[in-house]
Design an enzyme around this catalytic site. Structure first.
Site, short mmCIF file in Angstrom:
data_model
loop_
_atom_site.label_atom_id
_atom_site.label_comp_id
_atom_site.label_asym_id
_atom_site.label_seq_id
_atom_site.Cartn_x
_atom_site.Cartn_y
_atom_site.Cartn_z
N GLU A 199 0.84 -1.21 0.00
CA GLU A 199 0.00 0.00 0.00
C GLU A 199 0.87 1.25 0.00
OE1 GLU A 199 -2.63 1.49 -0.45
OE2 GLU A 199 -4.40 0.58 0.41
N ASP A 200 0.38 2.28 -0.66
CA ASP A 200 1.09 3.56 -0.64
C ASP A 200 0.92 4.25 0.71
OD1 ASP A 200 -1.65 3.96 -1.02
OD2 ASP A 200 -1.44 5.22 -2.79
N ASP A 243 -4.69 5.84 5.66
CA ASP A 243 -5.24 7.08 6.23
C ASP A 243 -6.32 6.68 7.25
OD1 ASP A 243 -6.24 9.63 6.63
OD2 ASP A 243 -6.95 9.93 4.60
N PHE A 283 -2.25 16.33 3.42
CA PHE A 283 -2.45 15.68 2.13
C PHE A 283 -1.12 15.66 1.38
CE2 PHE A 283 -3.79 14.93 -2.19
CZ PHE A 283 -4.75 13.94 -1.99
N VAL A 284 -0.66 14.45 1.05
CA VAL A 284 0.65 14.33 0.40
C VAL A 284 0.53 13.79 -1.02
CG1 VAL A 284 2.02 14.11 2.53
CG2 VAL A 284 1.00 12.06 1.50
N ASP A 316 -1.30 10.87 -5.79
CA ASP A 316 -1.79 11.94 -6.66
C ASP A 316 -2.77 12.88 -5.98
OD1 ASP A 316 -3.98 10.02 -6.49
OD2 ASP A 316 -4.89 11.16 -8.12
N ARG A 336 1.92 12.24 -9.49
CA ARG A 336 2.38 10.87 -9.22
C ARG A 336 3.84 10.69 -9.58
NH1 ARG A 336 -2.08 7.63 -8.14
NH2 ARG A 336 -3.96 8.01 -9.39
P1 IMP Z 1 -8.00 5.10 3.63
O1 IMP Z 1 -9.02 4.12 3.17
O2 IMP Z 1 -8.63 6.34 4.23
O3 IMP Z 1 -6.97 4.51 4.56
O4 IMP Z 1 -7.29 5.68 2.37
C1 IMP Z 1 -6.37 4.99 1.63
C2 IMP Z 1 -6.24 5.54 0.24
O5 IMP Z 1 -6.58 6.93 0.15
C3 IMP Z 1 -4.77 5.47 -0.19
O6 IMP Z 1 -4.48 4.24 -0.77
C4 IMP Z 1 -4.68 6.64 -1.15
O7 IMP Z 1 -5.05 6.23 -2.44
C5 IMP Z 1 -5.68 7.65 -0.63
N1 IMP Z 1 -5.04 8.69 0.20
C6 IMP Z 1 -5.11 8.83 1.53
N2 IMP Z 1 -4.40 9.89 1.96
C7 IMP Z 1 -3.85 10.43 0.85
C8 IMP Z 1 -2.97 11.55 0.63
O8 IMP Z 1 -2.54 12.28 1.55
N3 IMP Z 1 -2.60 11.78 -0.66
C9 IMP Z 1 -3.03 11.02 -1.71
N4 IMP Z 1 -3.85 9.97 -1.54
C10 IMP Z 1 -4.25 9.67 -0.27
#
Ligand code: IMP
Length: 175
Positions: free
Chosen positions: A98-99, A102, A151-152, A158, A164
């Site tokens: 995973e990138d 959040d 937000f990164v 992206d 990206r």
């Molecule tokens: P979660 O389900 O809230 O944990 O979100 C996960 C997904 O949200 C990640 O795989 C990203 O694609 C996107 N995401 C969450 N935070 C960021 C951010 O700061 N920048 C870009 N994409 C984000």
């Protein structure tokens, strides 16, 4: 966002060093075994590519794509599978790549979904983890960097499909 500013949070050198460190740890943990790396598109592609090449393990790769952000800056909370895996993961050592984690919603959903397919083991490696933003708490076995709730973008991440390609991670700020 017309006037955006990028503040570097994690440099290219720091990313390279961390990826090497994480690969060494995974190499040790899975010594002598074969693993399947599953990258979550599109944000994890650069991380998968660098991590996959840093590992000395016998590894395969596959991809899946979820959607929950719809091009904006906050999660919709609804996770859909847009592209499923090609490989049958039953009996395999699976590592989700995973990138960023959040709220944890995406990962929690993925862990649940992939567990039903009976992998031999299932772990998660996340390059980034936001601090204090979880609404659910799926286990994340390997974390590269804990970052603040900003937000990164960059290194695969992206904002509305932009940024990206940056080789570093930056905080995206509106001016
Ligand atoms: P979660 O389900 O809230 O944990 O979100 C996960 C997904 O949200 C990640 O795989 C990203 O694609 C996107 N995401 C969450 N935070 C960021 C951010 O700061 N920048 C870009 N994409 C984000």
């Amino acid at each position: 966002m017309s006037n955006a500013r990028l503040d570097v949070l994690i440099s290219e050198e720091e990313l390279r060093a961390k990826v090497a460190e994480m690969a060494a740890e995974i190499d040790r943990d899975y010594a002598g075994q074969q693993v399947l790396l599953i990258a979550v598109l599109k944000g994890s592609v650069h991380f998968l590519s660098d991590l996959g090449r840093a590992l000395t393990l016998d590894s395969e790769i596959d991809f899946l794509q979820t959607s929950s952000y719809h091009g904006g800056k906050s999660s919709s909370g609804v996770v859909q599978i847009r592209k499923d895996l090609d490989i049958n993961i039953e009996g395999l050592h699976v590592i989700i790549v995973e990138d960023i984690v959040d709220t944890g919603v995406t990962l929690s959903h993925l862990r649940e979904l992939l567990s039903t397919r009976k992998p031999k083991s299932l772990k998660v490696v996340a390059l980034l983890s936001k601090t204090g933003t979880r609404t659910v708490y799926p286990p994340v076995e390997y974390i590269g960097f804990e970052i603040p709730n900003e937000f990164v973008v960059g290194y695969g991440l992206d904002y509305a499909e932009r940024y990206r390609n940056l080789p570093y991670i930056a905080i995206l700020r509106e001016e």
